[in-house]
Design an enzyme around this catalytic site. Sequence first.
Site, PDB file in Angstrom:
ATOM      1  N   HIS A  58      -0.701 -35.495   9.231  1.00 54.84           N
ATOM      2  CA  HIS A  58      -0.279 -35.713  10.621  1.00 54.84           C
ATOM      3  C   HIS A  58      -1.032 -36.909  11.189  1.00 54.84           C
ATOM      4  O   HIS A  58      -2.253 -37.010  11.012  1.00 54.84           O
ATOM      5  CB  HIS A  58      -0.586 -34.447  11.433  1.00 54.84           C
ATOM      6  CG  HIS A  58       0.033 -34.410  12.799  1.00 54.84           C
ATOM      7  ND1 HIS A  58       1.303 -34.868  13.073  1.00 54.84           N
ATOM      8  CD2 HIS A  58      -0.459 -33.954  13.988  1.00 54.84           C
ATOM      9  CE1 HIS A  58       1.567 -34.682  14.362  1.00 54.84           C
ATOM     10  NE2 HIS A  58       0.519 -34.139  14.939  1.00 54.84           N
TER      11      HIS A  58
ATOM     12  N   CYS B 172       4.346 -23.915  46.231  1.00 50.13           N
ATOM     13  CA  CYS B 172       3.855 -22.539  46.107  1.00 50.13           C
ATOM     14  C   CYS B 172       4.235 -21.972  44.736  1.00 50.13           C
ATOM     15  O   CYS B 172       4.837 -22.649  43.921  1.00 50.13           O
ATOM     16  CB  CYS B 172       4.456 -21.657  47.195  1.00 50.13           C
ATOM     17  SG  CYS B 172       4.260 -22.321  48.861  1.00 50.13           S
TER      18      CYS B 172
ATOM     19  N   LYS C 105       8.812 -25.954  18.095  1.00 50.78           N
ATOM     20  CA  LYS C 105       7.694 -25.136  18.599  1.00 50.78           C
ATOM     21  C   LYS C 105       7.731 -25.091  20.123  1.00 50.78           C
ATOM     22  O   LYS C 105       8.456 -25.881  20.753  1.00 50.78           O
ATOM     23  CB  LYS C 105       6.363 -25.718  18.106  1.00 50.78           C
ATOM     24  CG  LYS C 105       6.083 -27.144  18.589  1.00 50.78           C
ATOM     25  CD  LYS C 105       4.873 -27.745  17.865  1.00 50.78           C
ATOM     26  CE  LYS C 105       4.667 -29.188  18.318  1.00 50.78           C
ATOM     27  NZ  LYS C 105       3.619 -29.859  17.542  1.00 50.78           N
TER      28      LYS C 105
ATOM     29  N   ARG D  64       9.167 -35.311  10.747  1.00 55.09           N
ATOM     30  CA  ARG D  64       9.064 -34.164  11.662  1.00 55.09           C
ATOM     31  C   ARG D  64       9.284 -34.646  13.086  1.00 55.09           C
ATOM     32  O   ARG D  64       8.396 -35.199  13.714  1.00 55.09           O
ATOM     33  CB  ARG D  64       7.677 -33.510  11.535  1.00 55.09           C
ATOM     34  CG  ARG D  64       7.343 -33.033  10.114  1.00 55.09           C
ATOM     35  CD  ARG D  64       6.079 -32.199  10.098  1.00 55.09           C
ATOM     36  NE  ARG D  64       4.925 -32.893  10.657  1.00 55.09           N
ATOM     37  CZ  ARG D  64       4.088 -33.663   9.982  1.00 55.09           C
ATOM     38  NH1 ARG D  64       4.259 -33.847   8.683  1.00 55.09           N
ATOM     39  NH2 ARG D  64       3.077 -34.248  10.579  1.00 55.09           N
TER      40      ARG D  64
ATOM     41  N   ARG E 233      -8.302 -32.116  12.717  1.00 55.95           N
ATOM     42  CA  ARG E 233      -7.932 -30.920  13.450  1.00 55.95           C
ATOM     43  C   ARG E 233      -7.660 -29.791  12.465  1.00 55.95           C
ATOM     44  O   ARG E 233      -8.355 -28.804  12.420  1.00 55.95           O
ATOM     45  CB  ARG E 233      -6.706 -31.208  14.337  1.00 55.95           C
ATOM     46  CG  ARG E 233      -6.296 -30.072  15.235  1.00 55.95           C
ATOM     47  CD  ARG E 233      -5.111 -30.437  16.109  1.00 55.95           C
ATOM     48  NE  ARG E 233      -3.892 -30.671  15.353  1.00 55.95           N
ATOM     49  CZ  ARG E 233      -2.696 -30.853  15.921  1.00 55.95           C
ATOM     50  NH1 ARG E 233      -2.580 -30.846  17.236  1.00 55.95           N
ATOM     51  NH2 ARG E 233      -1.629 -31.056  15.181  1.00 55.95           N
TER      52      ARG E 233
ATOM     53  N   TYR F  93       1.036 -23.437  52.522  1.00 56.96           N
ATOM     54  CA  TYR F  93      -0.378 -23.063  52.435  1.00 56.96           C
ATOM     55  C   TYR F  93      -1.287 -24.250  52.726  1.00 56.96           C
ATOM     56  O   TYR F  93      -1.013 -25.373  52.304  1.00 56.96           O
ATOM     57  CB  TYR F  93      -0.701 -22.570  51.019  1.00 56.96           C
ATOM     58  CG  TYR F  93      -0.096 -21.235  50.669  1.00 56.96           C
ATOM     59  CD1 TYR F  93      -0.428 -20.089  51.380  1.00 56.96           C
ATOM     60  CD2 TYR F  93       0.794 -21.122  49.611  1.00 56.96           C
ATOM     61  CE1 TYR F  93       0.115 -18.856  51.026  1.00 56.96           C
ATOM     62  CE2 TYR F  93       1.345 -19.906  49.259  1.00 56.96           C
ATOM     63  CZ  TYR F  93       1.004 -18.779  49.973  1.00 56.96           C
ATOM     64  OH  TYR F  93       1.549 -17.574  49.621  1.00 56.96           O
TER      65      TYR F  93
ATOM     66  N   ASP G  79       6.489 -19.780  44.063  1.00 55.36           N
ATOM     67  CA  ASP G  79       7.926 -19.532  43.891  1.00 55.36           C
ATOM     68  C   ASP G  79       8.825 -20.420  44.737  1.00 55.36           C
ATOM     69  O   ASP G  79      10.045 -20.279  44.672  1.00 55.36           O
ATOM     70  CB  ASP G  79       8.225 -18.068  44.256  1.00 55.36           C
ATOM     71  CG  ASP G  79       7.191 -17.124  43.702  1.00 55.36           C
ATOM     72  OD1 ASP G  79       7.060 -17.084  42.467  1.00 55.36           O
ATOM     73  OD2 ASP G  79       6.487 -16.472  44.490  1.00 55.36           O
TER      74      ASP G  79
HETATM   75  C1  LIG Z   1       4.199 -31.107  17.187  1.00 60.33           C
HETATM   76  C2  LIG Z   1       4.087 -31.695  15.842  1.00 60.33           C
HETATM   77  C3  LIG Z   1       5.031 -32.642  15.410  1.00 60.33           C
HETATM   78  C4  LIG Z   1       6.077 -33.244  16.316  1.00 60.33           C
HETATM   79  O1  LIG Z   1       5.454 -34.197  17.146  1.00 60.33           O
HETATM   80  P1  LIG Z   1       6.334 -35.088  18.156  1.00 60.33           P
HETATM   81  O2  LIG Z   1       5.349 -36.065  18.683  1.00 60.33           O
HETATM   82  O3  LIG Z   1       6.826 -34.162  19.208  1.00 60.33           O
HETATM   83  O4  LIG Z   1       7.431 -35.682  17.361  1.00 60.33           O
HETATM   84  C5  LIG Z   1       4.949 -33.060  14.089  1.00 60.33           C
HETATM   85  N1  LIG Z   1       3.989 -32.595  13.267  1.00 60.33           N
HETATM   86  C6  LIG Z   1       3.046 -31.711  13.667  1.00 60.33           C
HETATM   87  C7  LIG Z   1       2.015 -31.245  12.698  1.00 60.33           C
HETATM   88  C8  LIG Z   1       3.067 -31.241  14.968  1.00 60.33           C
HETATM   89  O5  LIG Z   1       2.126 -30.372  15.361  1.00 60.33           O
END
Ligand SMILES: *Cc1c(COP(=O)(O)O)cnc(C)c1O
Length: 362
Positions: free
Chosen positions: A134, A281, A5, A190, A105, A234, A283
């Site tokens: 999660h 800045c 992602k 994951r 969540r 700046y 850029d």
């Molecule tokens: C982003 C995400 C992960 C990966 O998390 P990391 O801490 O980067 O390994 C796994 N599961 C879900 C649902 C996530 O949103």
Amino acid sequence: MAVVKADGYGHGAVMVAREAIAAGASHLAVATVDEGVVLRRAGIAAPVLVLGPVDLSEVSTAVASRLTLTISDSRFIPVVARTARVIARTEPVPVHLKVDTGMNRFGAKPESAVRIAHQIEARPELRLDGIYSHFADADGEDDTFTMAQADRFASSLGDLRNARISPGIVHISNSAATLRYREFDHDLVRIGIALYGLSPTPAIMLPMELRPTLGVYSRVSRLWNLERGDSVSYGRTYTATRRERIGLVPIGYADGYRRGLSSVGVVRLKGVECAIRGRVCMDQFVLSIPDSIEVHLGDQVEVISPRPGVVNSVAGIARQLDTIDYEVVTGLSRRIPRIYTKGQAVVAVQDLHALGLVAEHS
Ligand SMILES: *Cc1c(COP(=O)(O)O)cnc(C)c1O
């Protein structure tokens, strides 16, 4: 499951996905339907799970792109089924059921998992391909909450089994949980941040083989001297107290080199740490060149170092900005061309407007 992602945590989702699959990843994960479509357009055929909630208006694109949607309530089940019929998919659309075990969540309450799973099973257009949850605090010091989440997840799995529902692929662990608690691996893990050689938190040591892959480089594009009393950039937040050699680096907060690094950031030139003078800045920024090094126009500046532990590593910058590695890399904008190397060879270049200028220079 390689989590790619946010454009592969800023590294470029397509290249990371291809490498991860070549290295043995069986599944990919993204946060949004758009991110999944990008992978499909690049010809990636592996299963892609959309982790986040989607809008009703995105369901048909997701189904047509053979993305695996996350189901967290009943509302989407008839919509996905109807879409599958309209698009005339010959095979059932795979979906994963997400159970919220404490993150609070996204996900179904554990008590409703069986009911929702039955609703999915009742639709011939759909197939329950997985169930997941999660962790909220897998990188925290105290493991009590993680254990409680794992227990809740286990009891949901038990409920499904008792209801004779086959949950498909079972998964819960992110990088932190995978590094710490192998007992929760289930069918897949994951992996996001660790895939990029970065740690979920400084408290978790990565195995030696996991090293950062990303560095950010620029070049000295102007060289001059400040005289005593001259201010820089700046707001005139820095004033030279003596004659000082100074260099201009054409990268700024629009590239993701954050303004919070004004006056505190450090980059490396010829292996020597150089301090940033004044404000970063949009850029550009200005750096101070120590007398000890000889610098020429066009010399390379290591803005972010792939070496772990140094001040201008991703972790070092995260510490300076009081944030986490995730935010540093995902904030790198697409204006920075991504150059992919294997050994010494450049194997691909992705520049935003495909001008090819970078390839010529690198
Ligand atoms: C982003 C995400 C992960 C990966 O998390 P990391 O801490 O980067 O390994 C796994 N599961 C879900 C649902 C996530 O949103």
